[in-house]
Design an enzyme around this catalytic site. Structure first.
Site, PDB file in Angstrom:
ATOM      1  N   GLY A  46      69.548  63.144  22.581  1.00 34.32           N
ATOM      2  CA  GLY A  46      68.922  63.799  21.564  1.00 34.32           C
ATOM      3  C   GLY A  46      67.661  64.611  21.708  1.00 34.32           C
ATOM      4  N   GLN A  51      59.544  68.370  20.742  1.00 38.94           N
ATOM      5  CA  GLN A  51      59.284  67.746  22.132  1.00 38.94           C
ATOM      6  C   GLN A  51      59.368  68.813  23.035  1.00 38.94           C
ATOM      7  OE1 GLN A  51      62.785  64.938  21.330  1.00 38.94           O
ATOM      8  NE2 GLN A  51      61.588  63.642  22.621  1.00 38.94           N
ATOM      9  N   CYS A  91      63.226  57.204  23.748  1.00 38.70           N
ATOM     10  CA  CYS A  91      62.753  58.693  23.474  1.00 38.70           C
ATOM     11  C   CYS A  91      62.279  59.219  24.613  1.00 38.70           C
ATOM     12  CB  CYS A  91      61.782  58.639  22.399  1.00 38.70           C
ATOM     13  SG  CYS A  91      61.188  60.183  22.058  1.00 38.70           S
ATOM     14  N   LEU A  92      62.798  60.516  24.916  1.00 37.99           N
ATOM     15  CA  LEU A  92      62.339  61.281  26.224  1.00 37.99           C
ATOM     16  C   LEU A  92      60.965  61.585  26.309  1.00 37.99           C
ATOM     17  CD1 LEU A  92      65.589  63.895  26.625  1.00 37.99           C
ATOM     18  CD2 LEU A  92      65.035  61.800  27.710  1.00 37.99           C
ATOM     19  N   HIS A 133      66.092  59.895  14.192  1.00 35.49           N
ATOM     20  CA  HIS A 133      64.780  59.873  15.043  1.00 35.49           C
ATOM     21  C   HIS A 133      64.577  61.166  15.417  1.00 35.49           C
ATOM     22  CE1 HIS A 133      63.347  58.168  19.167  1.00 35.49           C
ATOM     23  NE2 HIS A 133      63.329  59.719  19.123  1.00 35.49           N
ATOM     24  N   GLU A 134      65.520  62.050  15.672  1.00 34.27           N
ATOM     25  CA  GLU A 134      65.145  63.451  16.117  1.00 34.27           C
ATOM     26  C   GLU A 134      64.553  64.104  14.737  1.00 34.27           C
ATOM     27  OE1 GLU A 134      65.244  63.854  19.028  1.00 34.27           O
ATOM     28  OE2 GLU A 134      66.504  62.255  19.477  1.00 34.27           O
ATOM     29  N   HIS A 137      60.932  63.629  14.598  1.00 33.45           N
ATOM     30  CA  HIS A 137      60.007  64.444  15.590  1.00 33.45           C
ATOM     31  C   HIS A 137      59.725  65.723  14.670  1.00 33.45           C
ATOM     32  CE1 HIS A 137      60.332  62.289  19.465  1.00 33.45           C
ATOM     33  NE2 HIS A 137      61.405  62.272  19.411  1.00 33.45           N
TER      34      HIS A 137
HETATM   35 NI    NI Z   1      62.431  61.127  20.532  1.00 32.14          NI
END
Ligand code: NI
Length: 167
Positions: A46, A51, A91-92, A133-134, A137
């Site tokens: 995701g 991000q 998370c990236l 989660h996304e 962000h």
């Molecule tokens: Ni994330």
């Protein structure tokens, strides 16, 4: 297509609140293509526009095993949720950190697709967790901010140490 730079926690830009996409255009579609390439290359399941330092309400998700089911949500909104699940998240933007977060187990989300048409869908399990989660962000929230202050301090120390070691 291009691989975009993913902001790394703690970066203040991860706390910016995204604004709605007024109209889905070729430039939105280009951004989404680049986001997809960036997510698959990472690899991740995701990615939110936040991000990659684009503060628009766009998220992409692919929880399939073969990485062949890209889902795009423009201006996503959760219209119903139920149940609870504690799922270990990563998370990236916070590489190497995995922690349990409590989320709704099932959600119904509405959004616009790549053509700008509205749709809604039900999601549960990993997909529901990933969408939530996304979407956080887009509100400037990173998953580690759900953890206790002590844990957050430890995570920041761990990241600082790792950054020092790789310099
Ligand atoms: Ni994330």
């Amino acid at each position: 297509m291009a691989i975009l730079k993913i902001l790394q926690y703690p970066d203040d830009r991860l706390h910016k609140v995204a604004t709605s996409v007024k109209q889905v255009t070729d430039s939105s579609r280009k951004l989404i293509k680049d986001m997809a390439e960036t997510m698959y290359a990472a690899p991740g399941i995701g990615l939110a526009a936040t991000q990659v330092d684009q503060h628009l309400r766009i998220i992409i998700v692919d929880t399939s095993e073969e990485n062949n089911n890209l889902m795009v949500f423009i201006n996503p909104e959760i219209i119903s949720f139920s149940g609870e699940s504690d799922c270990e998240e990563g998370c990236l933007s916070v590489p190497g950190i995995y922690e349990k977060v409590r989320r709704a187990e099932r959600i119904t989300v509405k959004a616009l697709n790549l053509k700008g048409d509205p749709f809604s869908m039900d999601a549960e399990g990993l997909l529901a967790v990933c969408i939530q989660h996304e979407m956080d962000h887009l509100l400037g929230k990173v998953f580690v901010e759900y953890l206790s202050p002590l844990k957050q301090t430890r995570i920041r120390a761990k990241i600082k140490k790792r950054v020092r070691e790789t310099m």
